[in-house]
Design a protein around this motif. Structure first.
Motif, PDB file in Angstrom:
ATOM      1  N   PRO A 145       0.802  -1.232   0.000  1.00  0.00           N
ATOM      2  CA  PRO A 145       0.000   0.000   0.000  1.00  0.00           C
ATOM      3  C   PRO A 145       0.832   1.279   0.000  1.00  0.00           C
ATOM      4  O   PRO A 145       0.305   2.350  -0.287  1.00  0.00           O
ATOM      5  CB  PRO A 145      -0.835  -0.091   1.289  1.00  0.00           C
ATOM      6  N   GLU A 146       2.114   1.195   0.312  1.00  0.00           N
ATOM      7  CA  GLU A 146       2.953   2.402   0.279  1.00  0.00           C
ATOM      8  C   GLU A 146       3.211   2.892  -1.144  1.00  0.00           C
ATOM      9  O   GLU A 146       3.593   4.047  -1.340  1.00  0.00           O
ATOM     10  CB  GLU A 146       4.296   2.152   0.968  1.00  0.00           C
ATOM     11  N   GLY A 147       3.074   1.993  -2.114  1.00  0.00           N
ATOM     12  CA  GLY A 147       3.225   2.432  -3.501  1.00  0.00           C
ATOM     13  C   GLY A 147       4.534   1.989  -4.122  1.00  0.00           C
ATOM     14  O   GLY A 147       5.551   1.882  -3.452  1.00  0.00           O
ATOM     15  N   ASP A 148       4.478   1.747  -5.445  1.00  0.00           N
ATOM     16  CA  ASP A 148       5.639   1.203  -6.149  1.00  0.00           C
ATOM     17  C   ASP A 148       6.672   2.265  -6.513  1.00  0.00           C
ATOM     18  O   ASP A 148       7.707   1.959  -7.116  1.00  0.00           O
ATOM     19  CB  ASP A 148       5.193   0.427  -7.398  1.00  0.00           C
ATOM     20  N   ASP A 149       6.414   3.529  -6.146  1.00  0.00           N
ATOM     21  CA  ASP A 149       7.349   4.610  -6.494  1.00  0.00           C
ATOM     22  C   ASP A 149       8.322   4.948  -5.360  1.00  0.00           C
ATOM     23  O   ASP A 149       9.074   5.920  -5.460  1.00  0.00           O
ATOM     24  CB  ASP A 149       6.558   5.882  -6.864  1.00  0.00           C
ATOM     25  N   LYS A 150       8.305   4.157  -4.280  1.00  0.00           N
ATOM     26  CA  LYS A 150       9.061   4.571  -3.098  1.00  0.00           C
ATOM     27  C   LYS A 150      10.573   4.372  -3.161  1.00  0.00           C
ATOM     28  O   LYS A 150      11.312   5.199  -2.607  1.00  0.00           O
ATOM     29  CB  LYS A 150       8.496   3.889  -1.835  1.00  0.00           C
ATOM     30  N   PRO A 151      11.104   3.323  -3.802  1.00  0.00           N
ATOM     31  CA  PRO A 151      12.561   3.142  -3.731  1.00  0.00           C
ATOM     32  C   PRO A 151      13.371   4.374  -4.118  1.00  0.00           C
ATOM     33  O   PRO A 151      14.258   4.798  -3.372  1.00  0.00           O
ATOM     34  CB  PRO A 151      12.808   1.941  -4.663  1.00  0.00           C
ATOM     35  N   LYS A 152      13.058   5.001  -5.238  1.00  0.00           N
ATOM     36  CA  LYS A 152      13.872   6.146  -5.680  1.00  0.00           C
ATOM     37  C   LYS A 152      13.608   7.412  -4.870  1.00  0.00           C
ATOM     38  O   LYS A 152      14.394   8.354  -4.903  1.00  0.00           O
ATOM     39  CB  LYS A 152      13.676   6.401  -7.173  1.00  0.00           C
ATOM     40  N   LYS A 153      12.467   7.431  -4.165  1.00  0.00           N
ATOM     41  CA  LYS A 153      12.206   8.590  -3.310  1.00  0.00           C
ATOM     42  C   LYS A 153      12.932   8.484  -1.977  1.00  0.00           C
ATOM     43  O   LYS A 153      13.139   9.493  -1.296  1.00  0.00           O
ATOM     44  CB  LYS A 153      10.693   8.753  -3.090  1.00  0.00           C
ATOM     45  N   LEU A 207      -2.541  -7.659  -0.436  1.00  0.00           N
ATOM     46  CA  LEU A 207      -3.348  -6.472  -0.752  1.00  0.00           C
ATOM     47  C   LEU A 207      -3.204  -6.006  -2.204  1.00  0.00           C
ATOM     48  O   LEU A 207      -3.979  -5.155  -2.654  1.00  0.00           O
ATOM     49  CB  LEU A 207      -2.983  -5.310   0.179  1.00  0.00           C
ATOM     50  N   ILE A 208      -2.224  -6.556  -2.922  1.00  0.00           N
ATOM     51  CA  ILE A 208      -1.937  -6.043  -4.279  1.00  0.00           C
ATOM     52  C   ILE A 208      -3.179  -6.020  -5.188  1.00  0.00           C
ATOM     53  O   ILE A 208      -3.389  -5.044  -5.918  1.00  0.00           O
ATOM     54  CB  ILE A 208      -0.764  -6.816  -4.929  1.00  0.00           C
TER      55      ILE A 208
END
Lengths: 223, 223
Positions: free
Chosen positions: B143-151, B169-170
């Motif tokens: 649920p945190e989102g797939d954009d988090k690593p680079k952020k 949950l996906i």
């Protein structure tokens, strides 16, 4: 070339408290309601702002300051909605501070109604830094769990509004909305509480009405 | 009264790096594999440890150091599974450091196999503090989102293992597992990656096997 008035501060030197005071005074003078959004990473701050941008468009002028460790992704998402956004990339720092906001204000036009400040995703550190905002929102997404308020009390204690986000996921989770709300109110009984889903729209009418009323109250108050 | 050997360090003074070195040497001497779990609040660290405690019980001796800003809730959850747990309440500090861990080690028995250290829920600050662990896990919940690593790159860069948690949950989320994995591996190509759900059990057999193999390798290596 059109020139616009921007929010230049007299001074961005000194302590965080002093700079936050300068920001608050400047925003008050211009009648701009600033809202500082704080939460864990991935609690839905940007998605909430995307939703609000559609709701407020044409009636209110909105701008967004985006705080992130790295990337301009969030600012790009907001700009894609036709809303001006200014990215602060902290390069490692775990929160925004008033000096960072003060610097970027020099690019922010003076004729806004709402200025949202999306803080770095972090439930701990941002709570200690006043950014000169009029309102502080703490977002708690349902998948984070209903036990979070007492584990991270400062963020709840220092906010005026609690948004329980991603309410659409509650049926799939071991999450008790009433427990989360009760805990948050035990820490801070004065919190206004909204249960919202930016995806399904649940609770967003109420939040929109709250913001519009808060803007009117902000502009007529003499505090 | 039975007396047990505990993990008393020679020295818990000096820099974080120095104390972490002392901790690492002591754990190596005793053959205890320490795993530092880092993530945002509510990514499922404690639930993962509850699940592992059931899996490892009777075959391996496990202990847990719990780091939290406030409350002993997480330690209580682990103790309810019959696993020894030691709570570090940081009282506002946004991460564990080696000194905090060094102090609590004086209560930790020397005959453990696995020592899990659940860091404060924070995707930013804990990444900068070596705790003397052999392995660092970064958890990212769907649920945190797939954009988090680079952020939030530092946490991914400094870890050996990525656990994508709450995989159950996906289906209810705008989340692309392949995107999250690809981004994380672009930051750190050496990450071992597991997709798990502590609730449904998906991926937990593989994670358990990985941990048992890592323990064997740790004890035979001369590093």
């Amino acid at each position: 070339m059109e020139t616009k008035e921007v929010l230049v501060l007299r001074d961005i030197l000194g302590t965080n408290k002093k700079i936050a005071g300068e920001i608050r005074a400047k925003l008050k003078e211009k009648g701009i309601l600033a809202v500082n959004l704080m939460s864990s990473p991935g609690s839905g701050k940007t998605t909430l702002l995307e939703n609000l941008s559609i709701r407020l468009k044409g009636r209110f002028r909105m701008g967004v300051i985006e705080g992130d460790i790295e990337t301009e992704r969030d600012a790009d998402r907001i700009r894609a909605k036709g809303i001006p956004a200014w990215q602060i990339t902290t390069g490692g720092a775990c929160h925004l501070d008033a000096r960072m906001v003060g610097k970027v204000l020099a690019e922010v036009p003076a004729e806004l109604d709402f200025l949202f400040i999306e803080n770095v995703g972090n439930l701990v550190c941002p709570a200690s830094f006043d950014l000169g905002e009029a309102l502080r929102f703490i977002l708690l997404s349902s998948p984070e769990g209903d036990d979070k308020p007492k584990k991270y009390p400062e963020a709840f204690l220092s906010s005026q509004v609690l948004l329980l986000t991603k309410s659409d996921l509650i049926p799939h989770l071991p999450f008790e909305w009433e427990r989360a709300k009760k805990e948050a109110l035990e820490i801070n009984p004065r919190l206004d509480v909204f249960k919202v889903s930016a995806l399904t729209g649940e609770g967003m009418d109420e939040l929109e009405s709250f913001l519009i009323a808060a803007l009117a109250e902000f502009r007529t108050s003499h505090a």
